[in-house]
Design a protein around this motif. Sequence first.
Motif, PDB file in Angstrom:
ATOM      1  N   VAL A   5     -39.778 -36.533 -87.579  1.00 44.84           N
ATOM      2  CA  VAL A   5     -38.469 -37.354 -86.907  1.00 44.84           C
ATOM      3  C   VAL A   5     -37.258 -36.722 -87.810  1.00 44.84           C
ATOM      4  CG1 VAL A   5     -37.270 -39.501 -86.953  1.00 44.84           C
ATOM      5  CG2 VAL A   5     -39.544 -39.251 -86.188  1.00 44.84           C
ATOM      6  N   ARG A   6     -37.598 -36.556 -88.971  1.00 42.27           N
ATOM      7  CA  ARG A   6     -36.516 -36.002 -89.897  1.00 42.27           C
ATOM      8  C   ARG A   6     -36.331 -34.449 -89.300  1.00 42.27           C
ATOM      9  NH1 ARG A   6     -37.060 -32.343 -93.621  1.00 42.27           N
ATOM     10  NH2 ARG A   6     -39.188 -32.527 -93.840  1.00 42.27           N
ATOM     11  N   ILE A   7     -36.960 -33.531 -89.140  1.00 40.31           N
ATOM     12  CA  ILE A   7     -36.916 -32.256 -88.541  1.00 40.31           C
ATOM     13  C   ILE A   7     -36.141 -32.238 -87.069  1.00 40.31           C
ATOM     14  CG2 ILE A   7     -37.850 -30.227 -87.806  1.00 40.31           C
ATOM     15  CD1 ILE A   7     -40.055 -30.668 -89.849  1.00 40.31           C
ATOM     16  N   TRP A   8     -36.447 -33.196 -86.389  1.00 40.87           N
ATOM     17  CA  TRP A   8     -36.008 -33.447 -85.010  1.00 40.87           C
ATOM     18  C   TRP A   8     -34.465 -33.818 -85.096  1.00 40.87           C
ATOM     19  CZ3 TRP A   8     -37.315 -33.333 -79.814  1.00 40.87           C
ATOM     20  CH2 TRP A   8     -36.500 -33.799 -78.969  1.00 40.87           C
ATOM     21  N   ASN A   9     -34.028 -34.769 -86.030  1.00 40.39           N
ATOM     22  CA  ASN A   9     -32.866 -35.168 -86.283  1.00 40.39           C
ATOM     23  C   ASN A   9     -31.915 -34.015 -86.740  1.00 40.39           C
ATOM     24  OD1 ASN A   9     -33.321 -37.657 -85.463  1.00 40.39           O
ATOM     25  ND2 ASN A   9     -33.767 -38.428 -87.479  1.00 40.39           N
ATOM     26  N   GLU A  10     -32.438 -33.023 -87.692  1.00 39.99           N
ATOM     27  CA  GLU A  10     -31.738 -31.750 -88.184  1.00 39.99           C
ATOM     28  C   GLU A  10     -31.544 -30.806 -86.959  1.00 39.99           C
ATOM     29  OE1 GLU A  10     -34.106 -30.491 -91.169  1.00 39.99           O
ATOM     30  OE2 GLU A  10     -33.651 -31.959 -92.703  1.00 39.99           O
ATOM     31  N   ARG A  11     -32.365 -30.576 -86.266  1.00 37.98           N
ATOM     32  CA  ARG A  11     -32.342 -29.752 -85.154  1.00 37.98           C
ATOM     33  C   ARG A  11     -31.464 -30.296 -83.837  1.00 37.98           C
ATOM     34  NH1 ARG A  11     -38.088 -26.390 -85.350  1.00 37.98           N
ATOM     35  NH2 ARG A  11     -38.134 -25.907 -87.304  1.00 37.98           N
ATOM     36  N   LEU A  12     -31.657 -31.401 -83.398  1.00 38.24           N
ATOM     37  CA  LEU A  12     -31.277 -31.950 -82.306  1.00 38.24           C
ATOM     38  C   LEU A  12     -30.666 -33.383 -82.624  1.00 38.24           C
ATOM     39  CD1 LEU A  12     -34.265 -30.898 -81.520  1.00 38.24           C
ATOM     40  CD2 LEU A  12     -33.227 -31.342 -79.186  1.00 38.24           C
ATOM     41  N   PRO A  13     -29.471 -33.255 -83.608  1.00 37.30           N
ATOM     42  CA  PRO A  13     -28.719 -34.370 -83.792  1.00 37.30           C
ATOM     43  C   PRO A  13     -27.957 -35.202 -82.560  1.00 37.30           C
ATOM     44  CG  PRO A  13     -27.425 -32.338 -84.382  1.00 37.30           C
ATOM     45  CD  PRO A  13     -28.976 -31.769 -83.811  1.00 37.30           C
ATOM     46  N   ASP A  14     -27.754 -34.387 -81.573  1.00 36.96           N
ATOM     47  CA  ASP A  14     -27.271 -35.156 -80.549  1.00 36.96           C
ATOM     48  C   ASP A  14     -28.114 -35.860 -79.472  1.00 36.96           C
ATOM     49  OD1 ASP A  14     -24.590 -34.269 -81.267  1.00 36.96           O
ATOM     50  OD2 ASP A  14     -25.062 -32.512 -80.092  1.00 36.96           O
ATOM     51  N   VAL A  15     -29.587 -35.696 -79.679  1.00 29.96           N
ATOM     52  CA  VAL A  15     -30.512 -36.253 -78.915  1.00 29.96           C
ATOM     53  C   VAL A  15     -31.312 -37.288 -79.790  1.00 29.96           C
ATOM     54  CG1 VAL A  15     -32.547 -35.894 -77.420  1.00 29.96           C
ATOM     55  CG2 VAL A  15     -30.991 -34.242 -77.616  1.00 29.96           C
ATOM     56  N   PRO A  16     -30.948 -38.721 -79.745  1.00 32.62           N
ATOM     57  CA  PRO A  16     -31.469 -39.514 -80.572  1.00 32.62           C
ATOM     58  C   PRO A  16     -33.032 -39.833 -80.143  1.00 32.62           C
ATOM     59  CG  PRO A  16     -30.289 -40.407 -78.637  1.00 32.62           C
ATOM     60  CD  PRO A  16     -30.027 -39.137 -78.737  1.00 32.62           C
ATOM     61  N   LEU A  17     -33.859 -39.989 -81.297  1.00 29.64           N
ATOM     62  CA  LEU A  17     -35.327 -40.028 -81.344  1.00 29.64           C
ATOM     63  C   LEU A  17     -35.761 -41.522 -81.414  1.00 29.64           C
ATOM     64  CD1 LEU A  17     -38.124 -38.069 -82.357  1.00 29.64           C
ATOM     65  CD2 LEU A  17     -38.327 -40.297 -82.844  1.00 29.64           C
ATOM     66  N   ASP A  76     -39.635 -29.001 -77.311  1.00 27.91           N
ATOM     67  CA  ASP A  76     -39.031 -28.903 -78.377  1.00 27.91           C
ATOM     68  C   ASP A  76     -39.849 -29.625 -79.791  1.00 27.91           C
ATOM     69  OD1 ASP A  76     -36.730 -27.438 -77.809  1.00 27.91           O
ATOM     70  OD2 ASP A  76     -35.765 -29.052 -77.242  1.00 27.91           O
ATOM     71  N   PHE A  77     -40.145 -30.750 -79.284  1.00 26.03           N
ATOM     72  CA  PHE A  77     -41.123 -31.471 -80.319  1.00 26.03           C
ATOM     73  C   PHE A  77     -42.430 -30.834 -80.443  1.00 26.03           C
ATOM     74  CE2 PHE A  77     -43.521 -35.039 -82.099  1.00 26.03           C
ATOM     75  CZ  PHE A  77     -42.549 -35.573 -82.822  1.00 26.03           C
ATOM     76  N   ILE A  78     -43.197 -30.190 -79.673  1.00 25.86           N
ATOM     77  CA  ILE A  78     -44.235 -29.471 -79.807  1.00 25.86           C
ATOM     78  C   ILE A  78     -43.888 -28.331 -80.701  1.00 25.86           C
ATOM     79  CG2 ILE A  78     -45.912 -27.829 -78.478  1.00 25.86           C
ATOM     80  CD1 ILE A  78     -45.579 -29.238 -76.180  1.00 25.86           C
ATOM     81  N   GLY A  79     -42.908 -27.640 -80.642  1.00 25.54           N
ATOM     82  CA  GLY A  79     -42.506 -26.660 -81.702  1.00 25.54           C
ATOM     83  C   GLY A  79     -42.280 -27.138 -83.058  1.00 25.54           C
ATOM     84  N   ILE A  80     -41.879 -28.237 -83.241  1.00 23.03           N
ATOM     85  CA  ILE A  80     -41.631 -28.852 -84.692  1.00 23.03           C
ATOM     86  C   ILE A  80     -42.952 -29.500 -85.023  1.00 23.03           C
ATOM     87  CG2 ILE A  80     -40.927 -31.167 -85.633  1.00 23.03           C
ATOM     88  CD1 ILE A  80     -38.173 -31.004 -83.644  1.00 23.03           C
ATOM     89  N   VAL A  81     -43.906 -29.923 -84.297  1.00 18.90           N
ATOM     90  CA  VAL A  81     -45.138 -30.286 -84.718  1.00 18.90           C
ATOM     91  C   VAL A  81     -46.026 -29.104 -85.242  1.00 18.90           C
ATOM     92  CG1 VAL A  81     -47.266 -31.165 -84.089  1.00 18.90           C
ATOM     93  CG2 VAL A  81     -45.115 -32.490 -83.451  1.00 18.90           C
ATOM     94  N   ARG A  82     -45.997 -27.930 -84.419  1.00 16.67           N
ATOM     95  CA  ARG A  82     -46.652 -26.916 -84.722  1.00 16.67           C
ATOM     96  C   ARG A  82     -45.990 -25.942 -85.807  1.00 16.67           C
ATOM     97  NH1 ARG A  82     -48.768 -24.533 -78.899  1.00 16.67           N
ATOM     98  NH2 ARG A  82     -50.629 -25.643 -78.901  1.00 16.67           N
ATOM     99  N   GLY A  83     -44.809 -26.472 -86.348  1.00 16.20           N
ATOM    100  CA  GLY A  83     -44.142 -25.717 -87.642  1.00 16.20           C
ATOM    101  C   GLY A  83     -43.443 -24.420 -87.069  1.00 16.20           C
ATOM    102  N   ARG A  84     -42.952 -24.583 -86.001  1.00 16.37           N
ATOM    103  CA  ARG A  84     -41.964 -23.485 -85.602  1.00 16.37           C
ATOM    104  C   ARG A  84     -40.719 -23.472 -86.080  1.00 16.37           C
ATOM    105  NH1 ARG A  84     -43.383 -23.901 -79.123  1.00 16.37           N
ATOM    106  NH2 ARG A  84     -45.590 -23.439 -79.207  1.00 16.37           N
TER     107      ARG A  84
END
Length: 258
Positions: free
Chosen positions: A24-36, A187-195
Amino acid sequence: MTGSEVSPSFRLAYVPGVTPTKWVRIWNERLPDVPLTLIAVSAAEAFDVLRGGGADAGFVRLPVDRTDLSAIPLYTETTVVVVPKDHVVAAVDAVSAEDLADDIVLHPLDDTLDWESPPGRPANERPATTADAVELVAAGVGLLVVPQSLARLHHRKDLTYRPVTDAPESRVALSWPQDATTDLVEDFIGIVRGRTVNSSRGRTPPPAQQTRKRPDTGGGTRQKPAAGKPTGKSPRIGSGGPKGGSKGGRRGKPRGRS
């Protein structure tokens, strides 16, 4: 990718024991305009939530029905037995299922382990949830075998846990509906896979690094001397030899002098 519209938000379900904080932290850093939005679900209802559109993706426990759901296995958990701190098991580093044969081992209805035959002696009734089973362990009714993350989730000061070496293991996966693989899911798959942000699917990859040239030190490029040309160095023994002859000179009869 089958989805083309970008959702205004991303809904992520997760089952008990899974801690999605890092992702979730990485998501918020990369896509700050898309709330999770996080949605806590039980292991039993997680798949219905995904199929019903209640979440875009979710952390679930395998197995997953691949008929309509996609899944990426992430990690396997250690299985442990939860016991009172004064129980004999607390004095050892690990146990086997056979070591629990004389104990009552609780088997809650929401058990996530795929047992062929649960260890120990069964209780008169099965607890409804893992949380209820933990309370019964604290009351001295029996023991409980669960994935380690659930033992941590329901931690109590009067209880402890030890690994069970031959018990089934629980595997955690990221899952989502096959017909709803949107850009945000990718996008989330990429985050989970460490891209990295530049290597995630759909993003512009970093330009190829050019081969660096050696810095010019003022001496130019060193080339090998052409065959037959002197190198400027003094001749060594064996290439004509010093005056007076040498063993390193040419062998055979010397030529006469004119």
